[in-house]
Design an enzyme around this catalytic site. Sequence first.
Site, PDB file in Angstrom:
ATOM      1  N   GLU A 163       0.845  -1.207   0.000  1.00 28.89           N
ATOM      2  CA  GLU A 163       0.000   0.000   0.000  1.00 28.89           C
ATOM      3  C   GLU A 163       0.872   1.245   0.000  1.00 28.89           C
ATOM      4  OE1 GLU A 163      -3.336  -0.296   2.768  1.00 28.89           O
ATOM      5  OE2 GLU A 163      -4.127  -1.988   1.630  1.00 28.89           O
ATOM      6  N   GLU A 204      -4.558  -8.812  -0.818  1.00 28.53           N
ATOM      7  CA  GLU A 204      -5.410  -8.558   0.354  1.00 28.53           C
ATOM      8  C   GLU A 204      -6.846  -8.437  -0.127  1.00 28.53           C
ATOM      9  OE1 GLU A 204      -4.314  -5.523   3.218  1.00 28.53           O
ATOM     10  OE2 GLU A 204      -2.184  -5.913   2.865  1.00 28.53           O
TER      11      GLU A 204
HETATM   12  O1  AHR Z   1      -5.171  -6.317   6.526  1.00 29.49           O
HETATM   13  C1  AHR Z   1      -5.133  -5.191   7.340  1.00 29.49           C
HETATM   14  C2  AHR Z   1      -4.484  -4.001   6.669  1.00 29.49           C
HETATM   15  O2  AHR Z   1      -5.249  -3.621   5.571  1.00 29.49           O
HETATM   16  C3  AHR Z   1      -3.114  -4.208   6.078  1.00 29.49           C
HETATM   17  O3  AHR Z   1      -2.093  -4.067   7.007  1.00 29.49           O
HETATM   18  C4  AHR Z   1      -3.033  -3.111   5.066  1.00 29.49           C
HETATM   19  O4  AHR Z   1      -2.182  -3.439   3.994  1.00 29.49           O
HETATM   20  C5  AHR Z   1      -4.469  -2.904   4.640  1.00 29.49           C
HETATM   21  O5  AHR Z   1      -4.829  -1.588   4.668  1.00 29.49           O
END
Ligand code: AHR
Length: 526
Positions: A201, A324
Site C-alpha cells: 500500500e 489482500e
Molecule cells: O489487513 C489489514 C491491513 O489492511 C493491512 O495491514 C493493510 O495493507 C491494509 O490496509
Amino acid sequence: MLKTLTLAALTATVAFAPLMATAQSKTETVEATLKADAPGPQISRHIYGQFSEHLGLGVYEGIWVGEDSTIPNTRGIRNDVVAALKAIKMPVVRWPGGCFADEYHWRDGIGERSKRPARKNNWWGGTPETNAFGTHEFFDFVEQVGSEAYISINVGSSTPKEMREWIEYMTSPGTDDLANERRANGRDAPFKVPYIGIGNESWGCGGNMTPEYYADEYRRFSAFFHKGSDNPALRIASGSNADDVNWTDVLTKNAGRFMDGISLHYYTLPTNNWTTKGPATNFPVEQWNSTFYQTTQMDQILKDHIAAMDKNDPQKRIGLYVDEWGTWYDVEKGTNPGHLYQQNTLRDGIVAAANFNIFHRYTERVKMTNIAQTINVLQAMILTDKEKMALTPTYYAYKMYVPFQDATPLPVEVNAPTLTAGKDKDGKDKTYPAFNVSAAKAKDGKTYVGVANMDADKGYKISLDLGTLKAKKVTGDVLTATKLDAHNIPGQKEVVTTTSFKGGKIAGGKLTLDVPAKSVVVVAVE
Ligand code: AHR
C-alpha cells in the site's frame, strides 16, 4: 435457453426479514451450460493463498505460542493451527504485513530470542512486538504446513540495502557472512522464497506515495533485488486500492519490465463506509444484500485493472496478485480496535466462495490471492481463544474448494437472477447475481462445480447442460445454516460446517443441482 429474472419483489421482502431467514419461497429453475471443450488457463493453487500479518492475535497466539506454552506446539508453533491449515492445503502465505511490513526491520527478528529488541506495533494498537516470531520461525511455520513463502519487503521506511541483505540472508547458499549468520542461527540450507512483494500500500500506510514516485522507487529497489539462481523469487509491485486503475496503469507503464506481478487490495465493507462498516454478526438483513453487492464488485474491479495491464503488457507476462481481500467489519465490542478481530459467519463463507468463482474467470492474469487474514484478524480461517480453536465458515469454503487448486477451469454460461441492494448515488438499483458458479477439471480427473448462493431466502435448481462431458455420478458437500449470522465459537459445538449434499442428479446429459438458499455447494461429477 438462458433465463434472466428480476427479483425486485423478493428483495423487498428480504430487506426487512429477521436474521433467521424467511420461510423459503418456491425454488426456481435456472438453465446453465458447461463449456467442457473450452478450458481456460490453469487455476493457480496460489489463488487460495493467505495473509498473516503481525497484527492483533494473528501471529502471536494465532500461530506462535512459544516453546514453553501449555498449548501443544512444535518449536513454538501451534499444532492445531498447523493441522487445520494443512487440511486446506494452504498454498502460500504472505508475511510480515500489511502496514506492519513497512516498519519491519528483519534484523529485529533473528538470533537468540531473549535478546531480540522489543518494538511498538505502531499500526496496530501500539501493541508490544517482541519479535519472537521472525524469519526462522516464519519459515518453520511455512514448512510445517507444507506451504510457500511470500515475503513483503519494507520500502516505506527502509532502503534497498536492507532488502538486499535480508534476501541474501534468506537465500544465499554461499560462504558470505550473511549466509554464515543464517547458519549460526540454526539454518544451513537457504530458505525457499518464491515470492517477494516490494512495498505494501505504497499509496497509503506504505509511504503516501504517488504512483509516479513509487514507480521510480520500485525501479530503484529492483536494481538491488539480484534476481538469479540464488534468488529466483517473483517480484510483486505494491498495487492499487480497489478501483484506482490509474495506479496500475502508471506502474505497469513506468516499471512493468521490472516486475513479475502487481498487487491489488479490495476489501468488502457492508456499508462501503470506513467509519461504520457494519457488524460481523447480528447485522440487519439489508447488510446481507449490501455485502454481496460489494463483494461481487470484485468482478468489475478485476476487469478494469486487467484492461490497464493489457494495454501496457499485451504479452500478459505480469500477474495480478490480489494479495489482500475479504470482509472488513466493525471490531467486536470489548476487543482492541487496533486488532481487527471480527466474528465470521455463514455470510463470510459464501463471500469466500463467490470470490473464488470470480477469480476462476480471470486465471490468465490472476495468479495469486491472499485473503486477509489467516487467524483472528478480519475474514479469518481460524479463531482462537487461548488453547481453544474454532474453524470458521470461511475455512470450510476453502476446504470445499481444495480440488480447484491447480485445476483447469471450464467456463459456465448462466444468467443468474439478480437481486438488489438499494440504490446508488444516481438512483440506480445496485444489483448483483443471486448466485455464481464455476467449474474445473481437477487433477484427480473429476470435474468440480462450485456454487455460491447469495440469496438469503431462495434456493435454485440449476440445470447444467454438461455438453461434451460424459458423467454418471455426482457427489459433494454443502455449507449452510439456519441463521444468516450462524458462526462457530472456540470451545463450543460447531454450528456451521459442511454436510453431504444430496441435491445433485445427472440425467439426459444434464447435472441438476438443488441448491438451498444461503449456501455454498461443491460437487464432483465423474
Ligand atoms: O489487513 C489489514 C491491513 O489492511 C493491512 O495491514 C493493510 O495493507 C491494509 O490496509
